[in-house]
Design a protein around this motif. Structure first.
Motif, short mmCIF file in Angstrom:
data_model
loop_
_atom_site.label_atom_id
_atom_site.label_comp_id
_atom_site.label_asym_id
_atom_site.label_seq_id
_atom_site.Cartn_x
_atom_site.Cartn_y
_atom_site.Cartn_z
N TYR A 163 8.40 70.21 -22.22
CA TYR A 163 9.40 71.07 -21.60
C TYR A 163 10.16 71.84 -22.67
O TYR A 163 10.58 71.28 -23.69
N GLU A 164 10.34 73.13 -22.44
CA GLU A 164 11.02 73.97 -23.42
C GLU A 164 12.52 73.77 -23.41
O GLU A 164 13.18 73.99 -24.43
N THR A 165 13.08 73.37 -22.26
CA THR A 165 14.53 73.18 -22.18
C THR A 165 14.83 71.81 -21.60
O THR A 165 14.07 71.26 -20.80
N ARG A 187 14.99 65.84 -27.38
CA ARG A 187 13.79 65.51 -28.14
C ARG A 187 12.72 64.92 -27.22
O ARG A 187 11.54 65.27 -27.32
N VAL A 188 13.13 64.06 -26.29
CA VAL A 188 12.19 63.50 -25.31
C VAL A 188 11.62 64.62 -24.45
O VAL A 188 10.42 64.63 -24.13
N ALA A 189 12.46 65.56 -24.07
CA ALA A 189 12.02 66.68 -23.25
C ALA A 189 10.97 67.51 -23.98
O ALA A 189 9.94 67.90 -23.41
N GLU A 190 11.20 67.74 -25.27
CA GLU A 190 10.25 68.52 -26.07
C GLU A 190 8.90 67.82 -26.15
O GLU A 190 7.85 68.46 -25.98
N SER A 198 15.15 67.73 -17.12
CA SER A 198 16.03 66.92 -16.27
C SER A 198 15.72 67.12 -14.79
O SER A 198 15.71 66.16 -14.01
N ARG A 199 15.45 68.39 -14.40
CA ARG A 199 15.13 68.64 -12.99
C ARG A 199 13.82 67.97 -12.60
O ARG A 199 13.72 67.34 -11.54
#
Length: 236
Positions: free
Chosen positions: A210-212, A203-206, A217-218
């Protein structure tokens, strides 16, 4: 701190009377040194903030910043903030901690303002970018709505510049492109969210654009040296 660079420094514990320190309010520790001259008073404070979010400011400021009070309306403001801060610290009235926190923020805001006024017109860096009307507006837009699917074209239209001029001037002042800056800002917000909330990393990534989760993470590890899961568990 001292009056002459050629004088031998003293350890701080040589200036504090331990017996007196125990007897007074913990926030006020008497420091005694010298004598015979005019008394010098220090007002000290501490302001905590998120380093991941404040990096642009920290990187733009010198390690030590001295702001002279001088004269004028702003000097009166700083003096009054200091006076009220000392009164609040000594009176220990209800709400003193909240008041002191706001006073510290106001004084901190005033210090970089004064510093920016002393920068040369041709200066570069994040603070110089804030002073630029259009680039400062662009930075404010990126900070206010980082979740927006920004492009350089969108940003240029918002600040009434051509795409090429915005990209060139932004990179010249800030040191990176608008999209690179936005990415770092989003990751800074993500770092705070990971420490302060319980949202899933996906959810934080979204929210960070970021799509994934893997791509997020990278990017996060490149920026902070730790993967998001480890960052969340590491004390601030």
């Amino acid at each position: 701190m001292g009056s002459d660079l050629h004088m031998a420094p003293l350890e701080a514990d040589q200036l504090i009377d331990a017996a007196t320190a125990v007897a007074v309010e913990p926030a006020f520790v008497p420091i005694r040194h010298g004598g015979g001259g005019a008394a010098t008073r220090f007002v000290c404070g501490y302001l905590a903030c998120s380093r991941s979010l404040c990096r642009p400011l920290f990187e733009a400021l010198p390690r030590v910043l001295r702001i002279a009070l001088g004269d004028g309306q702003t000097a009166g403001l700083v003096r009054e903030l200091l006076r009220v801060g000392v009164l609040e610290s000594s009176a220990s009235r209800p709400g003193a901690q909240s008041t002191l926190a706001k006073l510290a923020e106001l004084m901190f805001v005033e210090a970089p303002r004064r510093h920016v006024e002393t920068l040369p017109p041709e200066g570069q860096g994040w603070l110089a970018a804030l002073r630029d009307v259009q680039i400062g507006r662009a930075l404010a837009l990126l900070h206010d709505t980082p979740e927006r699917a920004w492009t350089v074209d969108d940003l240029a239209r918002e600040v009434a510049m051509s795409r090429s001029v915005l990209a060139t001037r932004f990179a010249s002042l800030v040191g990176e492109s608008p999209m690179q800056y936005l990415t770092r800002w989003r990751l800074g917000l993500a770092a705070r969210a990971l420490r302060s909330g319980n949202d899933a990393i996906s959810r934080v990534a979204e929210r960070s654009g970021y799509e994934t989760e893997a791509a997020f993470s990278r990017a996060f590890k490149r920026e902070f040296g730790l993967p998001p899961s480890t960052w969340r568990k590491t004390p601030a």
